[in-house]
Design an enzyme around this catalytic site. Sequence first.
Site, PDB file in Angstrom:
ATOM      1  N   PHE A  54     -50.145 -68.418  -8.437  1.00 58.90           N
ATOM      2  CA  PHE A  54     -49.989 -66.975  -8.225  1.00 58.90           C
ATOM      3  C   PHE A  54     -50.815 -66.528  -7.030  1.00 58.90           C
ATOM      4  O   PHE A  54     -51.600 -65.577  -7.122  1.00 58.90           O
ATOM      5  CB  PHE A  54     -50.363 -66.161  -9.490  1.00 58.90           C
ATOM      6  N   HIS A  55     -50.687 -67.257  -5.945  1.00 60.09           N
ATOM      7  CA  HIS A  55     -51.355 -66.840  -4.715  1.00 60.09           C
ATOM      8  C   HIS A  55     -50.663 -67.451  -3.505  1.00 60.09           C
ATOM      9  O   HIS A  55     -49.815 -68.353  -3.643  1.00 60.09           O
ATOM     10  CB  HIS A  55     -52.853 -67.202  -4.741  1.00 60.09           C
ATOM     11  N   ALA A  56     -51.051 -66.949  -2.337  1.00 57.54           N
ATOM     12  CA  ALA A  56     -50.618 -67.532  -1.059  1.00 57.54           C
ATOM     13  C   ALA A  56     -51.875 -67.735  -0.219  1.00 57.54           C
ATOM     14  O   ALA A  56     -52.926 -67.143  -0.497  1.00 57.54           O
ATOM     15  CB  ALA A  56     -49.651 -66.587  -0.343  1.00 57.54           C
TER      16      ALA A  56
END
Length: 153
Positions: A54-56
């Site tokens: 759940f990240h970039a």
Amino acid sequence: MMTMNYKMIKIKTISNQDSSYGELSFFEGEKDIPFAIKRVYFIYETQKGMHRGFHAHKQNWQLLFCPYGKIDIILDSGSERETVSLDDPSKGLLLHPGLWREMIWRQDSSVLCVVASEYYNPKEYICNYRDYLRYLHEKKQVDGLESCAGEGP
Ligand code: TYD
């Protein structure tokens, strides 16, 4: 919006005639993957159904692989979503910076290994999907301005 900037690579593997001798896989920084390796981390003692990610990343290039088990990686470019299955130790997923990712463990005890081009830096993470869409929008504007600057009258 950004394109799906990822590539599957086949991690070189040496097999033996004698299967009881196991398999050996390897890759080298700047040769088999397009960056020098600054960091390695791995996630283990996991349970089926676990979700992470759940990240970039703004700068970090990464190679993800699963030496044991099965893990689905969901990639999101802001406009498209694709799922890649890491279900074989020789599968490597090369992620360019800027892609949103989520991971789902499909089998107990699956191990996720990551090699990264950058040292750990929480400032280069985007951890909220709305912030990610905003980041893509701002990036598009900056990239657009930069390409116009080169054109001239
Ligand atoms: P994080 O990247 O948030 O993992 P996930 O998004 O899958 O939950 O990392 C979890 C914790 O580990 C967080 O407190 C940051 C820390 N961490 C490091 O200190 N160094 C690292 O290289 C990584 C990947 C995480």
